[in-house]
Design an enzyme around this catalytic site. Structure first.
Site, PDB file in Angstrom:
ATOM      1  NE  ARG A  33      -9.605 -30.477  -4.894  1.00  0.00           N
ATOM      2  CZ  ARG A  33      -8.612 -30.249  -5.225  1.00  0.00           C
ATOM      3  NH1 ARG A  33      -7.053 -30.187  -4.577  1.00  0.00           N
ATOM      4  NH2 ARG A  33      -8.434 -29.755  -6.678  1.00  0.00           N
ATOM      5  NE  ARG A  74      -3.480 -28.689 -17.039  1.00  0.00           N
ATOM      6  CZ  ARG A  74      -3.013 -28.034 -16.309  1.00  0.00           C
ATOM      7  NH1 ARG A  74      -2.013 -26.940 -15.856  1.00  0.00           N
ATOM      8  NH2 ARG A  74      -3.884 -28.218 -15.252  1.00  0.00           N
ATOM      9  CE  LYS A 218     -12.856 -26.551  -8.180  1.00  0.00           C
ATOM     10  NZ  LYS A 218     -11.397 -27.888  -9.171  1.00  0.00           N
ATOM     11  CB  THR A 276      -6.934 -21.593  -4.187  1.00  0.00           C
ATOM     12  OG1 THR A 276      -8.535 -21.970  -4.590  1.00  0.00           O
ATOM     13  CG2 THR A 276      -5.688 -21.101  -5.034  1.00  0.00           C
TER      14      THR A 276
END
Length: 478
Positions: A33, A74, A218, A276
């Site tokens: 990845r 963020r 995702k 994850t």
């Protein structure tokens, strides 16, 4: 025992060294990845070339998955780098704040004040900090801290229950799709898709750039859950991205959603990656925790195509050991998977084209005849994808001259790519050569029963129309 579940490893500072990367491939990595949240396009192209060069030297195919950054929501930076918040503190998320302090901090996602209102719950730093929105004044979100702690620069923000309007594909992602096409990525993962339209747009942009990668959705937004069926239809694979998803829907909801997503993917002939924190402790430890071992094993038993390592191989101290640990856990878990009559049945009333029917018949036959191996002569890999959707312990070998197909099937559960030159248009000769190829590789021995599939005319994509059962070595005696 040949491992059926595939291993995806994220590249980063811990795995950039060619020697380490070579050891990762030796340890069993099937797909790497490339995280486009970090690095330059040149960095990623160089890494992809290095992976493929090292894989070729070992006579293997290793897939490349490009993971787009997506809309990173963020906070900004603090004057002191971090602050400490206590329960009950007042705090402001201010889209116009250049540098944060104890009272407020900036936002890199300037539209956040429009997406929240009084009563919204905001989760920062993967849910470690919880804030309740008191009111929104222009570009300022006035909050009360419900769960305090240390808050540092650039931590992520989620809204509990979802509802943020940020588009799945940012301008950066659109440029990165061009890079993915240039490096001929085998898979492109789209972060934070909300619906099928996000995946359709990504595919259009990819094709416009000359790319032919398979698309991975995702699943990490609350909004994606009710739209899961349409997202699956518009994608080639899904990633159970348990980090952001767990923050938005609540950690307790994730295990059941994981099982549901894997089941739905298999029923719809799509691929599933479970990701994850699978072996998070191995960032700093040479061995995983027992809970992590159980987590990986359960994903394998659920039928996931692949399990993924993130920081463990990108930034951890034990990248090779993490792959080795995942490998042995997968192998042990696969021993416990029982092939039952119910697992052999199709979930649909009918199958699609002839080649899909051949694939289904091949697996049913292999499971009932104690076949040693299945050899599928394929151009596109579609036949082996269909085969891999039904539970089987029989290894499936994708024999193909197409390098892109060999790299693509590296993510298919139970499918192993073999470079096979189709030197003749005589199907009988090709089947004999395929049989000999498996015997030369030690996959079968004289006397074993194998099943072969092929399409006529030879070389036509989507043309598998023949299944043959043979005993290894019989043609040499004739």
């Amino acid at each position: 025992m040949i491992r059926r579940t595939k291993i995806v490893a994220t590249l980063g500072p811990s795995s950039n060294d060619p020697k380490v990367l070579d050891r990762l491939i030796e340890a069993g990595v099937d797909v790497v990845r490339l995280n486009f949240s970090h690095g330059t396009p040149e960095d990623h192209i160089e890494r992809a070339e290095m992976v493929r060069s090292l894989a070729r030297a070992r006579g293997r195919a290793v897939g490349v998955l490009v993971d787009l950054q997506g809309p990173k929501i963020r906070i900004g930076k603090f004057e002191s780098g971090k602050i400490s918040l206590a329960n009950g503190d007042a705090f402001i998320l201010d889209a116009d704040c250049p540098l944060g302090n104890q009272e407020r901090v900036g936002l890199d996602y300037k539209a956040l004040p429009k997406d929240v209102n009084r009563g919204s719950t905001l989760l920062l730093d993967d849910g470690r900090i919880v804030m309740w929105v008191e009111e929104v004044r222009g570009n300022e979100i006035h909050c009360t801290v419900k769960q305090g702690g240390v808050l540092s620069n650039n931590k992520g923000i989620n809204r509990q229950g979802g509802g943020l309007s940020a588009a799945a594909l940012t301008n950066k992602d659109k440029e990165d799709i061009k890079t993915a096409a240039a490096l001929k990525a085998d898979y492109v993962a789209v972060s934070f898709p909300r619906n099928a339209a996000d995946m359709v747009l990504a595919r259009e942009l990819l094709h416009a750039a000359g790319g032919h990668s398979l698309l991975v959705a995702k699943i990490e937004r609350a909004e994606a859950i009710p739209a899961l069926e349409e997202i699956l239809e518009a994608s080639d694979a899904i990633m159970v991205a348990r980090g952001d998803l767990g923050v938005e829907v609540g950690d307790a909801a994730v295990p059941a959603l994981q099982k549901k997503m894997i089941r739905m993917a298999r029923e719809k002939n799509k691929l599933a990656i479970t990701a994850t924190q699978m072996m998070e402790s191995m960032i700093t430890s040479p061995i995983p925790t027992r809970a992590e071992v159980s987590d990986v094993a359960n994903a394998v038993i659920d039928g996931t195509d692949a399990v993924m390592l993130s920081a463990e191989t990108a930034a951890g101290q034990y990248p090779v050991e993490a792959v080795q640990a995942m490998d042995r856990v997968c192998v042990e878990a696969e021993k416990e998977i029982e092939i039952t009559p119910s697992s052999l049945r199709l979930k649909r009333e009918t199958v699609g084209p002839i080649d899909e029917s051949i694939a289904m018949a091949a697996i049913y036959t292999a499971n009932h005849l104690q076949v040693k191996a299945i050899a599928a002569l394929t151009q596109s890999g579609s036949t082996t994808l269909w085969m891999s959707r039904i539970a089987t312990a029989v290894p499936i070998y994708a024999l193909t001259p197409q390098v892109e197909t060999r790299r693509k099937v590296t993510l298919f559960r139970g499918v192993h790519p073999i470079n096979f030159k189709m030197f003749t248009h005589d199907p009988e000769l090709l089947l004999r050569e395929a049989e000999d190829e498996l015997r030369r590789r030690g996959a079968v021995r004289d006397g074993d029963t194998i099943l072969l599939t092929i399409g006529e005319p030879i070389g036509k994509t989507g043309g598998t129309n023949t299944m043959k059962i043979v005993r290894v070595g019989e043609h040499r005696k004739a």
